[in-house]
Scaffold this motif. Structure first.
Motif, PDB file in Angstrom:
ATOM      1  N   SER A   1       1.006  -1.031  -0.045  1.00 57.80           N
ATOM      2  CA  SER A   1      -0.219   0.106  -0.010  1.00 57.80           C
ATOM      3  C   SER A   1       0.972   1.260  -0.055  1.00 57.80           C
ATOM      4  N   ASN A   2       2.013   1.104   0.524  1.00 56.13           N
ATOM      5  CA  ASN A   2       2.890   2.186   0.522  1.00 56.13           C
ATOM      6  C   ASN A   2       3.824   2.490  -0.866  1.00 56.13           C
ATOM      7  N   THR A   3       3.651   1.465  -1.809  1.00 54.17           N
ATOM      8  CA  THR A   3       4.442   1.604  -3.158  1.00 54.17           C
ATOM      9  C   THR A   3       3.556   1.839  -4.180  1.00 54.17           C
ATOM     10  N   LYS A   4       4.224   1.853  -5.512  1.00 54.81           N
ATOM     11  CA  LYS A   4       3.421   2.415  -6.601  1.00 54.81           C
ATOM     12  C   LYS A   4       2.868   1.164  -7.022  1.00 54.81           C
ATOM     13  N   PHE A   5       2.810  -0.077  -6.500  1.00 51.70           N
ATOM     14  CA  PHE A   5       2.048  -1.462  -6.827  1.00 51.70           C
ATOM     15  C   PHE A   5       0.924  -1.447  -5.990  1.00 51.70           C
ATOM     16  N   TYR A   6       0.502  -0.645  -5.146  1.00 51.43           N
ATOM     17  CA  TYR A   6      -0.836  -0.643  -4.238  1.00 51.43           C
ATOM     18  C   TYR A   6      -2.020  -1.371  -4.942  1.00 51.43           C
ATOM     19  N   ARG A   7      -1.941  -1.372  -6.402  1.00 48.71           N
ATOM     20  CA  ARG A   7      -3.216  -1.803  -6.857  1.00 48.71           C
ATOM     21  C   ARG A   7      -3.125  -3.327  -7.404  1.00 48.71           C
ATOM     22  N   ALA A   8      -2.196  -4.038  -6.816  1.00 52.16           N
ATOM     23  CA  ALA A   8      -1.747  -5.281  -7.368  1.00 52.16           C
ATOM     24  C   ALA A   8      -3.151  -6.210  -7.041  1.00 52.16           C
ATOM     25  N   ASP A   9      -3.234  -6.924  -7.776  1.00 50.71           N
ATOM     26  CA  ASP A   9      -4.450  -8.343  -7.830  1.00 50.71           C
ATOM     27  C   ASP A   9      -4.356  -9.144  -6.403  1.00 50.71           C
ATOM     28  N   ARG A  10      -5.416  -8.795  -5.608  1.00 50.84           N
ATOM     29  CA  ARG A  10      -5.515  -9.422  -4.521  1.00 50.84           C
ATOM     30  C   ARG A  10      -5.625 -10.725  -4.572  1.00 50.84           C
ATOM     31  N   GLU A  11      -6.503 -11.340  -5.407  1.00 50.59           N
ATOM     32  CA  GLU A  11      -6.743 -12.806  -5.424  1.00 50.59           C
ATOM     33  C   GLU A  11      -5.369 -13.628  -5.951  1.00 50.59           C
TER      34      GLU A  11
END
Length: 1383
Positions: free
Chosen positions: A925-935
């Motif tokens: 959540s603190n990086t640019k990848f915060y929207r990575a696929d949860r599943e």
């Protein structure tokens, strides 16, 4: 029992000659060998000449079907019925022949002509033609257990042509394509394998594998009863098929006689009107217990044991309630057909030695049920037996068809006793096996050695042979004695108390030098032995007088603190006089040819043979002698390895007969015992590993990442191999100038658009040159004007190189058995596990998931970074850093304060499913990848959680204790934990894989990528020309780890693809069209390691046939370099095209390595030419698919000519912990300089290394890889400090890396001068470092100094005269210290 088989089993063609008087002595298995042999090599042993040539047709099986042909007397009144049968094994031969003779002598109904073929015989062209002729006028065809694909296809082709004409075709369990031939009236199986066919359900791939045979049996029991009452012809035909199967499985002459009557009377037109009477099948038990002296078969253990207890003939020992009990697993078909003399011999021998037996059998191919039913007490759940020997040779569940290993392991785990799988010869007669240097037939190795190993089976001892005339099995008495003694000795481990058990721990010293005692890959040997002994002591073993610390233990054995100064030799545990040695060692005369009369000068004081080591209570720690010829350049040139020397033999005689060990524990990877000369698999009693290990149960600690050599130890020294973990890996990190570079690059990125940009770039360029990166990256001249775009490209390339160095994995320090890694130590390994896609498990790699988040494809990022595109290099850096952070966050949450992993499962279930609370989600959540696929992340981290749990599990000591207590050690694959986490936890009985399962489809995919990159790279380095020939190496271990990737690379170079059969096994290939290939077919010269040759002889056969097939294609020379070169070589050498297309080479059978490694490690070579001669003389043995039975034959001329066309040499690196300078195998197999000396134009070939250790596979030049290795290991403080922390052993590891680097200079000339310069300034010019090395292990330090001097003396390192003077001075100082002279 000791007399040999009474009937001489010589093949009719060959006369018998008695060998010299020597062979009458006890160590020769039989005294008759064929006299007339056409060509071939002879291997001599102490005056005996034993020819090991291909006899006759060059195949393994020389028998002829004529011994199974019965022609009736001429009787014009009776119709003639001709029956042709094909079977896997010969046990039906005598029973069926008896049935037919008895029918003919009765003179009723018809005259029967019969002829039988063993599947294997159909490889021979003329035998196959005879078979086709026989089918043309046959009435009935019968086939059974046809599971070898290429032969199944031949049978199908011949029978299919005649199927409509034949009166009846009966095929019992075989491959589906052969089963489809079945035809009885209206009954057929032509639908088999299509979902609508009723029989299809039996063949479903995922079903429990033995299911097919078992379901077939259920049908056999119930169907005839049901079908009897169905009126239609169809049902009657189906009923007769099932009855036929019952008759066949009943196997006795009476059953087979009624079977022939039933089928002939029902289906042969000439007998239509005749009423042929037949009786119903005599049904035997499907499974039960059988004993040759028992009145009947039993299906209740209590009844059997009651009968056993009341036997009148039992000797006193058998009546002892404490006698060991051995379970035997038998094949029912041998019992019912009366071919059971080899079983009787084993039972009688065991009983004569005081062991009770419970022999069980089963009708189907699944023995797991009978094992649980008859060998385990239903009430107490304890086993009735102390060890189990399977005499079937097959896997416990599934036989030759589909295996179900998990089910087998479950049954054996319940049984919990040692499980031995002995071998009856199936495809060879006794004589063929004795004459073969390979030993067992490759198909038998695949079916009956490799597959039982997956169940945890061990000790593949050949105990019975086959008579070529009658086809009957007979016991090989010397082998039966050994099998029985060994199985009783394993059983004794279950019975003896711990306090009385005697254990011999064996350590290795390689190369022979006092600084090297206790060598083993990645293992801190003495610390590990100490931890093992402490544990055994706590457990109740007698380890009296064990020192207080591991250091004191070293001192006791080496006689001095860390091999320090003024000490005598190793501690002598026993002096063995020559007389005593000769009386204890029956094969001593065979050693004299190589070593002269005992005691010789190795491990001897001139009068006695010396055994080095030290005894503590009932534990002896001994030092295994070495090969003995390391220092003799002449012996290293011999194409075949010498026998063990007297000192070596004396060591094992001492352990077995004087110390009287109950078990020997070989400590670490690896010794020389399993690499001694002898047959590859299925040894006889004149094979040295077999003679040396004798009757001692052998437990062997082996590195988990080396399944191939572990398998050799298993097959050739009968070892129960227990895996240990390699040290936890860390990233190499950056140091000194490299670290400075990385800081400069980050300041460039923040300041590049200001006026300071160009200035920083010139600092980066000059620092990169100081770090010698100009060899890897093309750097502009200092002061050259660069545009912003060019600046970015230069920085991108340097940055990419630095990241490659930083993220390289290296094992830090050495592993200690019984000390599992902490959770944080597992992070780097988990990051690499997470970097691989695992589509078969539905898992996406972490880098791929992160790249998707920013709208990129990870492959594209890898490619861009490789090219040095700055934004891609930066993105990849961010992805790598983020992966590490997320995984560290996850690991921290699953561990306690001490850094141990606590209950992962519970922690995970509380972590998973709470959205932001997931530690990795919090981190992201603190990086640019915060929207990575949860599943996707959740699936991945569940998998990583499992891996973490396995990684820190500690089972290595537990498994050793199980083995010593005579329990079953669970099997598990060996290999790379990053690719295959199933390797964990360690402490399993390591196995390789089913050799017929590779290469897999995935391996073929990866191989294409690497080959395409290799060819592109060579094309760009070579003015747009494809290489015409690539010389490459195939290793055993890397093909196991990657499921055949490097094998697949060879297929893709020559342009063929593997085709798997209906059981998923790969036994043939087909050419890929030139259109699809889009380039010419590249010629290859394949050098297989000795280990690959032993494990994958089937694949060598496949490779050889593939190359020869390509050489015969009708294609233009400029599109098919294999054909082009083979045609030229055939003309030049005056041989046929197929022979000229020989491209698959290795050592002679029973020999390993080119010995260049031994020469380099022991400095026993004069010049590079001598090393090249070793390579040519030892590696020029070829495998020929046209005469597989001939084994390895020398073809040096073809080898040299093929090598002389090579434009490139190529090897694979397959795992992070072993790289080019870690072990000597890689340079030992490198032909770069050799090719240059053979090429007419004297041009040095390009040398490449493919590195598939990470998700981003690379093809680098050899020089690049050597530099990368030097930077990440030898010159890297993180690595050498990690080694120094292991003390004595660590110094040796540092010295070994430098010696290996010299090896690369010698074979390839690809080592830069700066590597030696930097090593010199790190270890010699730094006073403090120098003193640490000298004090910790002076012997290894002396070798280090010697290696520097040697590198200079041989012209591989140019340095100042004062440096050399300083080294000479150091050398004499350390010499004096070791010898205890104080000046």
């Amino acid at each position: 029992m000791a007399s040999l088989v009474s009937s001489p089993f010589t093949s009719p063609a060959s006369k018998v000659e008695h060998l010299s008087s020597l062979s009458q002595k006890h160590f020769f298995l039989h005294s008759f060998l064929p006299k007339k042999l056409n060509q071939g090599c002879s291997s001599s042993r102490a005056g005996m000449r034993v020819k090991c040539a291909a006899i006759g047709n060059g195949l393994f099986t020389q028998t002829t079907p004529e011994v199974r042909r019965i022609l009736p007397d001429q009787n014009p009144d009776l119709p003639r019925v001709k029956i042709v049968y094909v079977v896997l094994e010969a046990q039906y031969q005598s029973s069926l022949s008896a049935a037919v003779r008895s029918l003919n002598s009765s003179g009723k109904y018809a005259s029967f002509e019969v002829v039988g073929y063993l599947v294997e015989e159909l490889r021979d062209k003329s035998t196959y033609q005879t078979f086709c002729k026989d089918i043309e006028d046959a009435n009935i065809f019968i086939g059974s257990l046809i599971f070898v694909e290429e032969l199944a296809r031949k049978i199908k082709a011949a029978v299919e042509k005649e199927r409509d004409r034949l009166d009846a075709v009966l095929v019992f369990p075989s491959m589906p394509e052969v089963m489809r031939l079945n035809k009885l009236g209206s009954f057929s199986m032509s639908q088999l394998g299509q979902s609508k066919s009723p029989f299809f359900q039996l063949f479903k791939k995922k079903k429990s594998s033995a299911g097919f045979a078992d379901n077939m049996l259920k049908l056999v029991r119930t169907l005839p009863k049901v079908l009897k009452y169905l009126p239609s012809d169809k049902a009657q035909d189906a009923r007769l098929y099932i009855l036929s199967l019952q008759f066949w499985l009943g196997g006795s002459p009476d059953n087979l006689q009624n079977f022939i009557k039933m089928i002939s009377g029902s289906y042969v037109p000439a007998l239509k009107g005749t009423k042929v009477e037949y009786a119903d099948p005599v049904v035997f038990l499907d499974s039960g217990m059988w004993h040759p002296l028992a009145p009947c078969m039993y299906d209740d253990v209590k009844e059997y044991l009651n009968w056993y207890g009341t036997r009148k003939d039992a000797n006193e020992k058998l009546k002892d309630p404490n006698a060991p009990v051995v379970g035997l697993i038998l094949q029912r078909s041998h019992i019912v057909t009366g071919d059971e003399s080899h079983y009787v011999a084993v039972i009688m021998e065991l009983e004569a030695r005081g062991a009770k037996v419970i022999p069980i059998f089963a009708c189907g191919l699944d023995f797991s049920g009978p094992v649980e039913k008859f060998l385990i007490d239903p009430v107490t759940k304890k086993p009735f037996v102390h060890s189990v020997v399977s005499l079937t040779g097959f896997a416990l569940v599934g036989g030759p068809a589909r295996q179900d290993h998990p089910r087998a392991v479950e049954a054996l785990r319940k049984l919990d006793v040692p499980y031995i799988v002995a071998l009856p010869l199936v495809f060879q007669t006794t004589e063929e096996w004795l004459n073969s240097t390979l030993g067992l037939h490759p198909i038998q190795v695949a079916l009956q050695v490799a597959l039982p190993e997956l169940d945890g089976g061990m000790e593949p001892i050949v105990f019975s042979g086959r008579d070529p005339r009658t086809g009957k099995s007979h016991a090989l008495h010397k082998r039966v004695e050994q099998l029985c003694t060994r199985s009783i000795n394993w059983a004794e481990l279950k019975r003896k108390s711990k306090v009385e058990k005697r254990l011999a721990i064996t350590v290795f010293s390689f190369p022979p030098d006092k600084g090297n005692v206790g060598t083993a890959a990645y293992l801190n040997v003495f610390a590990s032995i100490y931890s093992v002994l402490k544990e055994l002591q706590r457990d109740g073993y007698n380890v009296e007088g064990l020192p207080e610390t591991a250091e004191a233990l070293i001192e006791d054995i080496i006689h001095d603190k860390e091999a320090k100064f003024s000490s005598p030799n190793l501690n002598i545990a026993y002096k063995m006089g020559v007389r005593e040695y000769q009386s204890l060692t029956p094969y001593v005369t065979a050693l004299e040819e190589s070593w002269g009369k005992p005691p010789g000068n190795l491990n001897s004081d001139g009068e006695n043979l010396l055994v080095y080591g030290k005894q503590y209570g009932n534990v002896f720690i001994g030092v295994q002698p070495t090969f003995g010829y390391e220092g003799d350049p002449m012996r290293l040139l011999f194409s075949k390895s010498a026998s063990p020397h007297h000192g070596f033999a004396a060591y094992y005689s001492f352990v077995e007969k004087i110390f009287k060990a109950d078990a020997v524990l070989h400590f670490g990877t690896h010794g020389s015992l399993e690499f001694m000369p002898g047959k590859q698999v299925g040894m006889s009693d004149v094979c040295y590993p077999d003679s040396l290990i004798g009757n001692i149960p052998n437990v062997y600690y082996y590195a988990a990442n080396n399944p191939s050599e572990a398998t050799i130890a298993k097959r050739r020294s009968y070892a129960n191999t227990i895996s240990y973990l390699t040290p936890p890996a860390e990233n190499a990190g950056l140091y000194k100038g490299l670290k400075q570079l990385s800081e400069l690059i980050s300041s460039y990125q923040s300041l590049k658009d200001t006026g300071r940009g160009p200035q920083i770039v010139s600092s980066i360029i000059s620092t990169a040159k100081q770090c010698n990166l100009d060899k890897d990256v093309k750097l502009p001249e200092e002061g050259e004007e660069l545009s912003a775009k060019e600046r970015d490209l230069v920085i991108g390339k340097v940055y990419s190189k630095i990241m490659e160095i930083e993220s390289r994995l290296l094992p830090c320090g050495l592993h200690v058995i019984g000390e599992p890694p902490s959770a944080m130590e597992a992070v780097a390994t988990l990051v690499n596990i997470a970097a691989l896609d695992r589509p078969e498990d539905g898992i996406s790699s972490l880098p791929a998931v992160l790249a998707e988040t920013v709208g990129r494809d990870i492959e594209g990022v890898y490619r861009g970074s490789d090219k040095g595109i700055l934004k891609d290099v930066e993105l990849l850096h961010q992805i790598t850093e983020t992966s590490r952070g997320a995984i560290s966050a996850f690991v921290e949450r699953t561990t306690n304060k001490k850094g141990q992993v606590v209950d992962v499962a519970n922690k995970l279930s509380s972590i998973l499913g709470f959205g932001l609370n997931e530690p990795w989600a919090q981190y992201l959540s603190n990086t640019k990848f915060y929207r990575a696929d949860r599943e996707k992340l959740r699936t991945l981290f569940e998998f990583l959680g499992e891996c973490l749990k396995l990684f820190v599990a500690d089972n290595e000591l537990g498994s050793l204790k199980q083995a010593l207590e005579g329990s079953y050690v669970e099997p598990g694959p060996g290999g790379d934990p990053i690719r295959n986490p199933k390797v964990l936890p360690t402490g399993k009985n390591i196995h390789a894989l089913d050799p017929q399962s590779i290469p897999t489809v995935a391996a073929m995919q990866s191989a294409k990528v690497v080959v395409d990159r290799l060819l592109e790279r060579q094309k760009s380095d070579n003015g747009g020309q494809y290489p015409e020939t690539v010389a490459l190496v195939l290793w055993g271990t890397d093909n196991i780890k990657t499921y055949g990737e490097s094998l697949a690379q060879v297929f893709w170079m020559i342009g063929v693809r593997p085709v798997s059969d209906t059981l998923g096994r790969v036994n043939r290939v087909e050419p890929v069209s030139l259109e699809e290939l889009g380039r010419p077919r590249i010629d290859v010269v394949v050098n297989c390691s000795g280990v690959f040759r032993d494990l994958f002889i089937n694949q060598m056969n496949l490779l050889d046939s593939a190359v020869k097939m390509v050489a015969e294609l009708d294609e233009p020379d400029d599109q098919n370099y294999v054909k082009k070169h083979a045609t030229q070589q055939a003309e030049a050498l005056g041989i046929g095209l197929r022979e000229a297309a020989t491209r698959v080479f290795s050592n002679a059978s029973g020999s390993y390595s080119s010995n260049i490694n031994l020469a380099v490690e022991n400095s026993s070579w004069n010049d590079e030419k001598q090393l090249q001669d070793m390579y040519l003389s030892r590696k020029s043995f070829a495998f020929d698919c046209d005469a597989p039975g001939a084994g390895m034959t020398e073809k040096r001329k073809v080898f040299e000519m093929a090598l002389s066309t090579a434009d490139a040499t190529f090897q694979n690196l397959d795992s992070s912990e072993i790289s080019l300078t870690d072990v000597s195998h890689y340079f030992d197999s490198d032909p770069t300089n050799l090719v240059q000396s053979l090429r007419k134009d004297g041009k040095k070939p390009s040398a490449y290394i493919a590195d598939t250790t990470t998700a981003n596979a690379q093809v680098r030049t050899l020089a690049d890889t050597v530099r990368l290795d030097a930077r990440t290991k030898l010159l890297n403080p993180k690595w050498y400090e990690g080694m120094m922390a292991s003390g004595y052993e660590g110094v040796r590891e540092i010295e070994k890396r430098l010696t290996t680097t010299v090896g690369w200079s010698a074979t390839s000339g690809q080592v830069d001068n700066w590597v030696y310069d930097e090593a010199n300034s790190t270890f010699i010019q730094d006073e403090e470092m120098l003193n640490r090395l000298m004090n910790t292990n002076p012997n290894s330090f002396r070798k280090l100094v010697q290696t520097f001097l040697e590198a200079n003396g041989r012209g591989y390192w140019e340095t100042s005269e004062q440096n050399i003077e300083r080294l000479r001075q150091l050398y004499s100082e350390v010499e004096d210290k070791i010898e205890g002279i104080d000046r």
